[in-house]
Scaffold this active site. Structure first.
Site, PDB file in Angstrom:
ATOM      1  NE  ARG A 245      -6.225  10.253   6.653  1.00 16.50           N
ATOM      2  CZ  ARG A 245      -5.811   9.451   6.267  1.00 16.50           C
ATOM      3  NH1 ARG A 245      -6.252   9.387   5.225  1.00 16.50           N
ATOM      4  NH2 ARG A 245      -5.929   8.093   7.105  1.00 16.50           N
TER       5      ARG A 245
ATOM      6  CE  LYS B  91      -8.164   6.524  14.593  1.00 15.18           C
ATOM      7  NZ  LYS B  91      -7.148   7.121  14.053  1.00 15.18           N
TER       8      LYS B  91
ATOM      9  CB  ALA C 204       0.376   9.571   7.204  1.00 12.67           C
TER      10      ALA C 204
ATOM     11  N   GLY D  54       1.446   4.012   4.157  1.00 10.66           N
ATOM     12  CA  GLY D  54       2.323   2.868   3.471  1.00 10.66           C
ATOM     13  C   GLY D  54       3.935   4.060   3.176  1.00 10.66           C
TER      14      GLY D  54
ATOM     15  CE  LYS E 142      -4.452   3.515  14.056  1.00 10.98           C
ATOM     16  NZ  LYS E 142      -4.137   5.018  14.482  1.00 10.98           N
TER      17      LYS E 142
ATOM     18  CB  THR F 288      -8.194  10.727  15.651  1.00 14.41           C
ATOM     19  OG1 THR F 288      -7.603   9.485  15.719  1.00 14.41           O
ATOM     20  CG2 THR F 288      -9.237   9.877  14.257  1.00 14.41           C
TER      21      THR F 288
ATOM     22  N   GLY G 160       0.528  -1.185   0.110  1.00 14.30           N
ATOM     23  CA  GLY G 160       0.098  -0.477  -0.365  1.00 14.30           C
ATOM     24  C   GLY G 160       1.205   1.817   0.050  1.00 14.30           C
ATOM     25  N   GLY G 161       0.734   1.457  -1.411  1.00 12.63           N
ATOM     26  CA  GLY G 161       1.345   3.392  -1.064  1.00 12.63           C
ATOM     27  C   GLY G 161       1.159   4.489  -1.041  1.00 12.63           C
ATOM     28  N   GLY G 162      -0.165   4.558   0.184  1.00 14.16           N
ATOM     29  CA  GLY G 162      -0.573   5.709   0.731  1.00 14.16           C
ATOM     30  C   GLY G 162      -0.317   6.242   1.179  1.00 14.16           C
TER      31      GLY G 162
HETATM   32  N1  LIG Z   1      -2.885   8.880   6.734  1.00 16.16           N
HETATM   33  C1  LIG Z   1      -2.384   8.580   8.294  1.00 16.16           C
HETATM   34  O1  LIG Z   1      -2.189   9.437   8.456  1.00 16.16           O
HETATM   35  C2  LIG Z   1      -2.650   6.871   8.997  1.00 16.16           C
HETATM   36  C3  LIG Z   1      -2.083   6.613  10.524  1.00 16.16           C
HETATM   37  C4  LIG Z   1      -1.730   5.586  10.970  1.00 16.16           C
HETATM   38  C5  LIG Z   1      -3.433   4.599  10.950  1.00 16.16           C
HETATM   39  N2  LIG Z   1      -3.244   4.489   8.956  1.00 16.16           N
HETATM   40  C6  LIG Z   1      -3.991   3.264   8.318  1.00 16.16           C
HETATM   41  O2  LIG Z   1      -3.252   3.148   6.911  1.00 16.16           O
HETATM   42  C7  LIG Z   1      -4.228   2.261   6.247  1.00 16.16           C
HETATM   43  C8  LIG Z   1      -4.455   2.739   5.062  1.00 16.16           C
HETATM   44  O3  LIG Z   1      -4.587   4.138   4.682  1.00 16.16           O
HETATM   45  P1  LIG Z   1      -3.761   5.022   4.307  1.00 16.16           P
HETATM   46  O4  LIG Z   1      -3.859   6.550   5.113  1.00 16.16           O
HETATM   47  O5  LIG Z   1      -2.442   4.776   3.856  1.00 16.16           O
HETATM   48  O6  LIG Z   1      -4.140   5.648   2.884  1.00 16.16           O
HETATM   49  P2  LIG Z   1      -4.455   6.831   2.350  1.00 16.16           P
HETATM   50  O7  LIG Z   1      -5.787   6.869   1.868  1.00 16.16           O
HETATM   51  O8  LIG Z   1      -3.251   7.805   1.657  1.00 16.16           O
HETATM   52  O9  LIG Z   1      -4.655   5.800   0.385  1.00 16.16           O
HETATM   53  C9  LIG Z   1      -5.646   5.327   0.306  1.00 16.16           C
HETATM   54  C10 LIG Z   1      -4.968   4.184   0.062  1.00 16.16           C
HETATM   55  O10 LIG Z   1      -5.146   2.995   0.099  1.00 16.16           O
HETATM   56  C11 LIG Z   1      -4.868   2.227  -1.285  1.00 16.16           C
HETATM   57  N3  LIG Z   1      -6.056   1.839  -2.317  1.00 16.16           N
HETATM   58  C12 LIG Z   1      -7.430   2.011  -2.647  1.00 16.16           C
HETATM   59  N4  LIG Z   1      -8.022   1.020  -2.822  1.00 16.16           N
HETATM   60  C13 LIG Z   1      -7.394   0.117  -3.427  1.00 16.16           C
HETATM   61  C14 LIG Z   1      -7.429  -1.246  -3.603  1.00 16.16           C
HETATM   62  N5  LIG Z   1      -8.762  -1.823  -3.784  1.00 16.16           N
HETATM   63  N6  LIG Z   1      -6.554  -2.103  -3.547  1.00 16.16           N
HETATM   64  C15 LIG Z   1      -5.289  -1.655  -2.947  1.00 16.16           C
HETATM   65  N7  LIG Z   1      -5.066  -0.605  -2.453  1.00 16.16           N
HETATM   66  C16 LIG Z   1      -6.477  -0.071  -2.968  1.00 16.16           C
HETATM   67  C17 LIG Z   1      -4.416   3.708  -2.265  1.00 16.16           C
HETATM   68  O11 LIG Z   1      -4.054   3.112  -3.450  1.00 16.16           O
HETATM   69  C18 LIG Z   1      -3.932   4.641  -1.619  1.00 16.16           C
HETATM   70  O12 LIG Z   1      -2.740   3.526  -1.457  1.00 16.16           O
HETATM   71  C19 LIG Z   1      -5.307   3.082   7.141  1.00 16.16           C
HETATM   72  O13 LIG Z   1      -6.022   1.650   7.937  1.00 16.16           O
HETATM   73  C20 LIG Z   1      -5.912   3.716   7.650  1.00 16.16           C
HETATM   74  O14 LIG Z   1      -6.368   4.171   8.713  1.00 16.16           O
HETATM   75  C21 LIG Z   1      -3.716   5.994   8.838  1.00 16.16           C
HETATM   76  O1  LIG Z   2      -6.778  10.576   9.129  1.00 14.75           O
HETATM   77  P1  LIG Z   2      -7.250   9.527   9.914  1.00 14.75           P
HETATM   78  O2  LIG Z   2      -8.829   9.717  11.135  1.00 14.75           O
HETATM   79  O3  LIG Z   2      -7.489   8.127   9.258  1.00 14.75           O
HETATM   80  O4  LIG Z   2      -6.373   9.363  11.101  1.00 14.75           O
HETATM   81  C1  LIG Z   2      -5.341   8.535  11.334  1.00 14.75           C
HETATM   82  C2  LIG Z   2      -4.330   7.803  12.277  1.00 14.75           C
HETATM   83  O5  LIG Z   2      -5.528   7.022  12.003  1.00 14.75           O
HETATM   84  C3  LIG Z   2      -4.374   8.991  13.770  1.00 14.75           C
HETATM   85  O6  LIG Z   2      -2.832   8.204  14.624  1.00 14.75           O
END
Ligand SMILES: NC(=O)c1ccc[n+]([C@@H]2O[C@H](COP(=O)([O-])OP(=O)(O)OC[C@H]3O[C@@H](n4cnc5c(N)ncnc54)[C@H](O)[C@@H]3O)[C@@H](O)[C@H]2O)c1
Ligand SMILES: O=P(O)(O)OC[C@H](O)CO
Length: 346
Positions: A269, A205, A154, A26, A121, A262, A21-23
């Protein structure tokens, strides 16, 4: 240089980590590791070949966190085999609702002894499963696993701002291994064996953050926000403890810590979706306007089922699901909650 030193030098094998996952998260996790340990090679497995090319040639993820340069030891590929080959750890940063399909697609490529560290999460729609249940179910086998969770935007990790998270695993040694792998002057990592507690807190949360955003969007004030978050904390505690979570987890980084971040942090988000709902925007329009996931939107409905299964009343978290389903307007939800019978705190 003596022969021994030469042999030792040759024997130093760089650690390979793959990130699914390159979001934004990741990418942030890849950078947190790569910056701290120069001998680490971190490979982002993503779907977009153009983003892949940008990361490998310009060291920029042009879709997420594009304002940051990535360390040279972060590379990217769209090839499952190339990404997973030789990896000693797999960080799973695919949104929960897409995780099962993704994991099924790599099941035959990922060796069964490579630990998966999930940072996702949420609860899976349909099955109601946590990631600790989705992983073995999707792979069709047991897999060493850990869950990294806590107050961790992130963007703030990319900015090297001090952050604390929890590494949860039934395998204490794996949790300690990850503590060493991730710990840095910018990242503290607590360990716990309370996987359920960490996962449930991390998932719920996000639903509470939607409610906090709605209160903000309706401009109900600080009293209302504090009362709402306190009520939500209690609801998360009630359900988490019924599911076997440790009280220390609920009041720790992955519980209270992440709830505070959060619900009050404008980078969230989930909170941002709530604000826009409170301001009267339609959910479909809000979700269509962003390429980022707000996991609470899908998890909210699952929480209602869990409340039923565990016979626990969760008025705030349930109201979020009703607003998201269009059964209640944000204002009607507030009215309903304010007119519930007065209760004794518990
Ligand atoms: N962003 C943060 O600050 C943060 C912090 C802690 C945990 N998380 C958790 O990390 C996880 C990943 O979220 P994120 O914030 O990196 O994502 P993001 O919101 O930045 O982007 C969404 C990601 O999901 C991918 N995606 C969408 N549809 C998809 C599919 N069908 N198959 C595979 N990949 C797909 C997209 O390519 C992208 O990489 C989530 O569960 C999030 O709750 C995020
Ligand atoms: O941007 P949110 O609401 O998905 O929160 C990101 C992380 O889970 C914060 O710990």
């Amino acid at each position: 240089m003596t022969v021994t030193m030469i042999i030792c030098t040759i024997c130093i094998v760089s650690v390979q980590v793959v990130v699914f996952g390159g979001g934004s998260f990741g990418t942030a996790m890849a950078c947190a590791l790569a910056r701290q340990k120069g001998d680490l090679n971190v490979t982002l497995l993503l779907r977009d070949p153009y983003v892949c090319k940008d990361i490998n040639e310009r060291h920029v993820n042009t879709r997420y966190l594009k304002e940051y340069m990535l360390p040279n030891n972060v590379t990217a590929t769209t090839s499952f085999v190339e990404a997973i080959q030789g990896a000693q750890y797999a960080i799973h940063a695919v949104p929960v609702q897409h995780s099962r399909t993704f994991l099924q697609s790599i099941a035959d490529i990922l060796p069964p002894d490579v630990p998966i560290i999930s940072v996702s999460k949420g609860l899976e729609v349909g099955s109601g499963k946590m990631m600790s249940e989705v992983i073995p179910s999707a792979l069709g086998r047991k897999q060493p696993a850990a869950f990294l969770s806590g107050p961790s935007f992130a963007k703030e990790i990319m900015d090297l701002r001090p952050t604390g998270v929890v590494a949860a695993s039934k395998d204490k040694n794996l949790a300690r291994e990850l503590q060493s792998l991730f710990a840095s002057p910018y990242l503290r990592v607590n360990t716990t064996t309370d996987v359920t507690g960490v996962e449930i807190c991390g998932a719920l949360k996000n639903v509470l953050a939607l409610a906090a955003g709605i209160v903000e969007g309706l401009d109900l004030g600080h009293n209302a926000m504090a009362a709402l978050v306190a009520q939500g904390c209690a609801e998360i505690r009630w359900l988490a403890e019924k599911m076997g979570a440790k009280p220390a987890t609920v009041s720790g980084l992955s519980g209270l810590g992440d709830i505070m971040l959060t619900c009050y942090g404008s980078l969230s988000r989930n909170r941002s979706v709530g604000v826009r709902l409170g301001q009267g925007e339609a959910l479909a329009d809000i979700l269509a306007s962003s390429n980022q996931v707000a996991e609470g939107v899908s998890t909210a409905g699952v929480v209602v089922s869990l409340a039923r299964t565990y016979r626990v009343s969760l008025p705030v978290l349930t109201a979020v699901a009703q607003v998201l389903a269009g059964a209640l307007s944000p204002k009607e939800a507030v009215y309903e909650i304010m007119n519930l019978p007065q209760i004794e705190e518990h």
